[in-house]
Design a protein around this motif. Structure first.
Motif, PDB file in Angstrom:
ATOM      1  N   TYR A 149      37.091  18.609  51.764  1.00  0.00           N
ATOM      2  CA  TYR A 149      36.936  19.416  50.926  1.00  0.00           C
ATOM      3  C   TYR A 149      36.886  20.570  50.579  1.00  0.00           C
ATOM      4  CZ  TYR A 149      36.766  13.973  48.669  1.00  0.00           C
ATOM      5  OH  TYR A 149      37.177  12.761  48.676  1.00  0.00           O
ATOM      6  N   PHE A 150      36.554  21.211  51.411  1.00  0.00           N
ATOM      7  CA  PHE A 150      36.430  22.258  51.929  1.00  0.00           C
ATOM      8  C   PHE A 150      37.343  23.038  52.837  1.00  0.00           C
ATOM      9  CE2 PHE A 150      32.289  21.148  50.883  1.00  0.00           C
ATOM     10  CZ  PHE A 150      31.761  21.782  49.647  1.00  0.00           C
ATOM     11  N   TYR A 151      37.997  24.386  52.748  1.00  0.00           N
ATOM     12  CA  TYR A 151      38.506  24.961  53.960  1.00  0.00           C
ATOM     13  C   TYR A 151      37.781  25.031  54.440  1.00  0.00           C
ATOM     14  CZ  TYR A 151      42.456  25.574  49.747  1.00  0.00           C
ATOM     15  OH  TYR A 151      43.220  25.281  49.651  1.00  0.00           O
ATOM     16  N   VAL A 152      37.936  25.220  55.261  1.00  0.00           N
ATOM     17  CA  VAL A 152      37.363  25.424  57.277  1.00  0.00           C
ATOM     18  C   VAL A 152      36.408  26.491  56.641  1.00  0.00           C
ATOM     19  CG1 VAL A 152      39.250  26.783  58.771  1.00  0.00           C
ATOM     20  CG2 VAL A 152      37.365  25.454  59.700  1.00  0.00           C
ATOM     21  N   ASP A 153      36.987  28.174  56.301  1.00  0.00           N
ATOM     22  CA  ASP A 153      36.070  29.200  56.377  1.00  0.00           C
ATOM     23  C   ASP A 153      34.919  29.074  55.701  1.00  0.00           C
ATOM     24  OD1 ASP A 153      37.417  30.487  52.990  1.00  0.00           O
ATOM     25  OD2 ASP A 153      38.866  29.610  53.980  1.00  0.00           O
ATOM     26  N   GLU A 154      34.680  28.066  54.510  1.00  0.00           N
ATOM     27  CA  GLU A 154      34.217  28.142  53.424  1.00  0.00           C
ATOM     28  C   GLU A 154      32.543  26.961  54.335  1.00  0.00           C
ATOM     29  OE1 GLU A 154      36.120  27.533  48.838  1.00  0.00           O
ATOM     30  OE2 GLU A 154      36.251  25.853  50.523  1.00  0.00           O
ATOM     31  N   LEU A 155      33.445  25.753  54.817  1.00  0.00           N
ATOM     32  CA  LEU A 155      32.936  25.295  55.745  1.00  0.00           C
ATOM     33  C   LEU A 155      31.722  26.263  56.872  1.00  0.00           C
ATOM     34  CD1 LEU A 155      35.132  22.642  57.066  1.00  0.00           C
ATOM     35  CD2 LEU A 155      32.959  22.141  55.443  1.00  0.00           C
ATOM     36  N   PHE A 156      32.177  27.293  57.716  1.00  0.00           N
ATOM     37  CA  PHE A 156      31.396  28.105  58.527  1.00  0.00           C
ATOM     38  C   PHE A 156      30.609  29.028  57.264  1.00  0.00           C
ATOM     39  CE2 PHE A 156      34.361  27.220  62.101  1.00  0.00           C
ATOM     40  CZ  PHE A 156      33.738  27.751  62.889  1.00  0.00           C
ATOM     41  N   CYS A 157      31.058  29.549  56.311  1.00  0.00           N
ATOM     42  CA  CYS A 157      30.083  30.404  55.348  1.00  0.00           C
ATOM     43  C   CYS A 157      28.572  29.381  55.039  1.00  0.00           C
ATOM     44  CB  CYS A 157      30.586  31.004  54.199  1.00  0.00           C
ATOM     45  SG  CYS A 157      29.808  31.411  52.659  1.00  0.00           S
ATOM     46  N   LEU A 158      28.921  27.769  54.382  1.00  0.00           N
ATOM     47  CA  LEU A 158      28.206  26.795  54.027  1.00  0.00           C
ATOM     48  C   LEU A 158      26.865  26.754  55.704  1.00  0.00           C
ATOM     49  CD1 LEU A 158      30.115  24.835  51.821  1.00  0.00           C
ATOM     50  CD2 LEU A 158      28.380  27.495  51.062  1.00  0.00           C
ATOM     51  N   PHE A 159      28.036  26.191  56.425  1.00  0.00           N
ATOM     52  CA  PHE A 159      27.069  25.267  57.071  1.00  0.00           C
ATOM     53  C   PHE A 159      26.454  25.711  58.180  1.00  0.00           C
ATOM     54  CE2 PHE A 159      29.370  22.062  54.538  1.00  0.00           C
ATOM     55  CZ  PHE A 159      28.194  21.615  53.842  1.00  0.00           C
ATOM     56  N   ASN A 160      27.621  26.880  58.743  1.00  0.00           N
ATOM     57  CA  ASN A 160      27.287  27.607  60.393  1.00  0.00           C
ATOM     58  C   ASN A 160      25.921  28.103  60.406  1.00  0.00           C
ATOM     59  OD1 ASN A 160      28.551  27.695  62.744  1.00  0.00           O
ATOM     60  ND2 ASN A 160      28.451  30.265  62.435  1.00  0.00           N
ATOM     61  N   ASP A 161      24.995  28.299  59.467  1.00  0.00           N
ATOM     62  CA  ASP A 161      23.425  28.535  59.577  1.00  0.00           C
ATOM     63  C   ASP A 161      22.950  27.830  59.707  1.00  0.00           C
ATOM     64  OD1 ASP A 161      24.449  30.961  60.383  1.00  0.00           O
ATOM     65  OD2 ASP A 161      24.837  31.985  58.827  1.00  0.00           O
ATOM     66  N   VAL A 162      22.945  26.932  59.598  1.00  0.00           N
ATOM     67  CA  VAL A 162      22.391  25.332  58.706  1.00  0.00           C
ATOM     68  C   VAL A 162      22.070  24.271  59.552  1.00  0.00           C
ATOM     69  CG1 VAL A 162      21.683  24.130  56.897  1.00  0.00           C
ATOM     70  CG2 VAL A 162      22.556  26.505  56.493  1.00  0.00           C
ATOM     71  N   ILE A 163      23.640  24.251  59.961  1.00  0.00           N
ATOM     72  CA  ILE A 163      23.598  22.574  60.744  1.00  0.00           C
ATOM     73  C   ILE A 163      23.816  23.010  62.156  1.00  0.00           C
ATOM     74  CG2 ILE A 163      24.612  20.558  61.496  1.00  0.00           C
ATOM     75  CD1 ILE A 163      25.844  20.496  58.820  1.00  0.00           C
ATOM     76  N   HIS A 164      22.476  23.029  63.970  1.00  0.00           N
ATOM     77  CA  HIS A 164      22.768  23.242  64.504  1.00  0.00           C
ATOM     78  C   HIS A 164      23.859  22.537  65.775  1.00  0.00           C
ATOM     79  CE1 HIS A 164      21.432  23.402  68.351  1.00  0.00           C
ATOM     80  NE2 HIS A 164      21.104  22.691  69.353  1.00  0.00           N
ATOM     81  N   GLN A 165      24.290  23.364  66.309  1.00  0.00           N
ATOM     82  CA  GLN A 165      26.073  23.548  66.940  1.00  0.00           C
ATOM     83  C   GLN A 165      27.661  22.928  65.865  1.00  0.00           C
ATOM     84  OE1 GLN A 165      24.682  20.319  70.026  1.00  0.00           O
ATOM     85  NE2 GLN A 165      24.630  22.325  71.385  1.00  0.00           N
TER      86      GLN A 165
END
Length: 250
Positions: free
Chosen positions: A10-26
């Motif tokens: 339900y998210f665009y890929v840039d939104e995924l990076f913004c929301l989860f890249n620093d939260v989820i390991h790897q």
């Protein structure tokens, strides 16, 4: 993990990076899973440098480029699984040099002055089945041009503040056309009566202004006499009056 993968849809890929890249390991490893479908809405410098290297290209199924003049130099042809591509602020000068191989649906928002050149370029693409063409003013004049090869488009939609359809051009270049839709179609009854016949056109849906309903029904049923199954005309004659004619042909 399954819940996260479902949420990602339900998210665009840039939104995924913004929301989860620093939260989820790897986190980028999750985006390389084979069953994850990705949607791209920006192909800019940030996408090219930080996102593109960290995703599985074959997972991308749709791309939206909000301004073609801001697009980074990325080859769209590498996105082999993209079925929907939306291009905005398109001109003859910024038309992409490559397109996804399996692209089926294309939506274009073209500048009015480039409408004819961009429209012809869109028709020349291979394997496209659905084209939505948007421009403030769509008037293709009387055009008897025959393109190098027939278009593969089956479903055509015009969206415009003022649209004039050239049926002769469509007949010449779109032999597989099955559906024709248009908004704000002006003077659609001003036509050449010596046209040929569409062989596959099954559905016509036009929102018209200044139309003679009877003349238009006669014209449309004649140019698609062997294939037409549904014809809907909405005539907007004033702000207070709307007439609808629906013709079902068995």
């Amino acid at each position: 993990m399954d819940v996260l993968m479902e949420l990602f849809k339900y998210f665009y890929v840039d939104e995924l990076f913004c929301l989860f890249n620093d939260v989820i390991h790897q986190f980028p490893l999750l985006l390389k899973k084979g069953n994850l479908q990705l949607h791209v809405r920006h192909i800019d410098a940030y996408f090219r440098k930080h996102i593109l290297p960290n995703i599985e290209i074959n997972n991308v199924i749709s791309i939206r480029i909000k301004n073609m003049y801001h697009m980074a130099p990325v080859n769209l042809g590498q996105f082999n699984q993209v079925h929907l591509l939306i291009l905005q602020n398109v001109t003859a000068l910024n038309w992409p040099s490559d397109f996804p191989t399996n692209l089926k649906s294309l939506a274009i928002y073209a500048r009015s002055k480039d409408r004819e050149a961009v429209f012809k370029q869109a028709l020349s693409l291979d394997n496209i089945e659905r084209l939505e063409f948007n421009s403030p003013f769509l008037h293709f004049h009387d055009c008897h041009d025959i393109l190098t090869k027939p278009s593969t488009i089956k479903h055509l939609m015009f969206n415009s503040q003022r649209c004039f359809i050239d049926y002769q051009f469509l007949l010449n270049n779109m032999p597989h056309l099955e559906t024709l839709r248009s908004t704000n179609t002006y003077y659609p009854h001003r036509f050449n009566t010596n046209l040929g016949t569409f062989t596959c056109l099954r559905t016509i849906d036009l929102i018209c202004k200044h139309v003679d309903i009877d003349a238009m029904i006669s014209f449309l049923t004649n140019i698609a006499s062997n294939s037409l199954r549904r014809c809907r005309l909405i005539n907007i004659s004033s702000s207070l009056s709307t007439h609808i004619a629906i013709v079902l042909i068995s």
